[in-house]
Scaffold this active site. Structure first.
Site, PDB file in Angstrom:
ATOM      1  N   HIS A 261      17.740 -18.766 -14.917  1.00  0.00           N
ATOM      2  CA  HIS A 261      16.972 -17.542 -15.169  1.00  0.00           C
ATOM      3  C   HIS A 261      17.906 -16.356 -15.395  1.00  0.00           C
ATOM      4  O   HIS A 261      19.099 -16.400 -15.045  1.00  0.00           O
ATOM      5  CB  HIS A 261      16.028 -17.273 -14.007  1.00  0.00           C
ATOM      6  N   GLU A 263      18.000 -13.377 -13.948  1.00  0.00           N
ATOM      7  CA  GLU A 263      18.530 -12.815 -12.701  1.00  0.00           C
ATOM      8  C   GLU A 263      19.633 -13.704 -12.138  1.00  0.00           C
ATOM      9  O   GLU A 263      20.672 -13.216 -11.657  1.00  0.00           O
ATOM     10  CB  GLU A 263      17.406 -12.668 -11.672  1.00  0.00           C
ATOM     11  N   CYS A 289      11.536 -15.130  -9.796  1.00  0.00           N
ATOM     12  CA  CYS A 289      10.963 -16.312  -9.157  1.00  0.00           C
ATOM     13  C   CYS A 289      11.530 -16.419  -7.739  1.00  0.00           C
ATOM     14  O   CYS A 289      12.380 -15.627  -7.326  1.00  0.00           O
ATOM     15  CB  CYS A 289      11.303 -17.570  -9.960  1.00  0.00           C
ATOM     16  N   CYS A 292      15.451 -17.086  -7.631  1.00  0.00           N
ATOM     17  CA  CYS A 292      16.224 -15.884  -7.950  1.00  0.00           C
ATOM     18  C   CYS A 292      16.095 -14.842  -6.840  1.00  0.00           C
ATOM     19  O   CYS A 292      17.041 -14.100  -6.548  1.00  0.00           O
ATOM     20  CB  CYS A 292      15.765 -15.291  -9.278  1.00  0.00           C
TER      21      CYS A 292
END
Length: 334
Positions: A261, A263, A289, A292
Site C-alpha cells: 500500500h 502508506e 488499512c 498500514c
C-alpha cells in the site's frame, strides 16, 4: 494572475498588453482566434470581416467560445494578459477558470482614438471618423446574443483606465491595478500536500486502485509512497499481482495480493534510506488499512490526514485514535 483588457479601438489596449509583456506577463489575443479562422478560410482580414467571423464562431460554439479556447492553453504557473475581450460570456469564462482574473477597461475620447488608428495604419482600420463611429455602433451592443457586446463587457470591468494623456500616466495606472490585485488565494498546507499525494498516486502500477501517501515534518516532505508490487518484481499492470489482474471482488482474497500500500511504501522507503518518521504527519489519499495503521503507529507518526474512506478502514481509525494519533478527514476538492 490573469488580466483581461477590453475597450474601444485605439483606447490603448495594445499599449497595456505590451507594458505587461515587458514585465513577464504572457499575452493572448482573442482576436487571434478569429484571424486564424479567416486565414484558414483564405479570407483577407478587415474590421468588418473580423466582426462577422467572431459572431459566426459564437453562433457555432457558444458566446464564450473564444475565451474557452484561450483557457485551454493557459498554465497556472504563469501570469497572462488577455486582449480583445468583446462579449460578457468571455469575461464569465475567465472568471470561472479557477485563476485570479481582473478585467481592465481602457478608454479615451473618440477623436484621440481615431488619430491613433491613423498613425497605426493597420489594414482594415476605418479611414474616417464617421466610419469609426459606424463600426463601433456594431460593437457596443446588439439584440443578437452572438454579436459583440462591448457595453455589457464594460459593466463587468474591475478597473477603468483613461488614456487621454501622456503614456506614462497610463503605465502608472497599470502599476496601480497590479498592486491592488496582488492578494490572491493560495492553497492551504493540507490542500498543498494532498495535491502532491495525488500526483504521487499517478505513478501507481496497481490495476485496482491508485493510492499514495506523503509524509511531512515541519512542512517538508520526507517520504512518499504509492501502491504497487515490491521493488524488483513485475509491476501489477504487467500481470505481477494475480489477485488484481483477476478482477476479484473487493475485500476478498486479500491474503493473495502482492501489492504494497501507499502508506506502507512511504514508511518502508524512509526506513530504506535511514530517515526517521517520528513526530511526522502522513497525508494519504485513502484512509489506511489495518496493516498500514500498525506501521503508522509503530513508526511514531503523530497525525494522519486522508481524503477518502477505505472500505475496510473503520477499525483502523479507531486504533489510530486509541494510540493517540490525530486523525483528520480532508474533504476532496470538487
Amino acid at each position: 494572475m490573469i488580466f483581461g483588457v477590453a475597450g474601444p479601438n485605439g483606447a490603448g489596449k495594445g499599449e497595456i498588453v505590451q507594458y505587461l509583456e515587458a514585465r513577464s506577463f504572457e499575452s493572448f489575443s482573442l482576436s487571434d482566434v478569429i484571424r486564424e479562422e479567416l486565414s484558414r478560410r483564405g479570407v483577407e482580414e478587415s474590421r468588418e470581416r473580423m466582426i462577422q467571423q467572431g459572431t459566426q464562431l459564437r453562433v457555432q460554439g457558444g458566446p464564450g467560445i473564444l475565451a474557452e479556447r484561450a483557457v485551454g492553453i493557459l498554465q497556472s504557473d504563469r501570469n497572462y494578459v488577455i486582449d480583445s475581450i468583446r462579449h460578457p460570456a468571455e469575461v464569465q469564462t475567465f472568471r470561472a477558470c479557477g485563476e485570479p482574473f481582473k478585467l481592465i477597461w481602457a478608454d479615451a475620447e473618440i477623436e484621440r482614438r481615431f488619430e491613433r488608428l491613423r498613425q497605426r495604419g493597420r489594414p482594415g482600420d476605418p479611414e474616417t471618423l464617421e466610419h469609426l463611429r459606424a463600426l463601433e455602433n456594431q460593437e457596443l451592443g446588439s439584440d443578437d446574443p452572438a454579436a459583440q457586446q462591448l457595453l455589457a463587457v464594460k459593466e463587468l470591468a474591475d478597473f477603468e483606465l483613461r488614456n487621454d494623456g501622456e503614456l506614462e500616466l497610463l503605465h502608472q495606472a497599470v502599476r496601480q491595478v497590479f498592486e491592488s490585485s496582488l492578494f490572491f488565494e493560495r492553497p492551504s498546507w493540507d490542500d498543498y500536500f494532498m495535491a502532491i499525494g495525488y500526483t504521487v498516486a499517478s505513478r501507481s502500477n496497481c490495476v485496482k486502485r491508485k493510492v499514495a501517501a506523503v509524509v511531512v515534518k515541519d512542512r517538508r516532505i520526507i517520504s512518499t509512497g504509492y501502491n504497487g508490487t515490491p521493488r524488483g518484481t513485475r509491476n501489477c499492470n504487467e500481470g505481477g499481482c494475480p489477485r488484481c489482474n483477476q478482477l476479484v471482488e473487493g475485500g476478498t482474497r486479500l491474503d493473495e495480493c502482492l501489492c504494497s500500500h501507499g502508506e506502507e511504501n512511504a514508511i518502508t522507503q524512509a526506513a530504506y534510506h535511514g530517515v526517521s518518521l517520528r513526530g511526522s504527519t502522513l497525508y494519504t489519499t485513502f484512509s489506511p488499512c489495518l496493516q498500514c495503521t500498525k506501521l503508522i503507529i509503530n513508526a511514531g507518526l503523530v497525525e494522519v490526514i486522508f481524503n477518502s474512506d477505505y472500505p475496510l478502514g473503520g477499525l483502523s481509525l479507531e486504533l489510530l485514535r486509541e494510540a493517540g494519533v490525530e486523525v483528520r478527514k480532508l474533504e476532496p476538492k470538487s
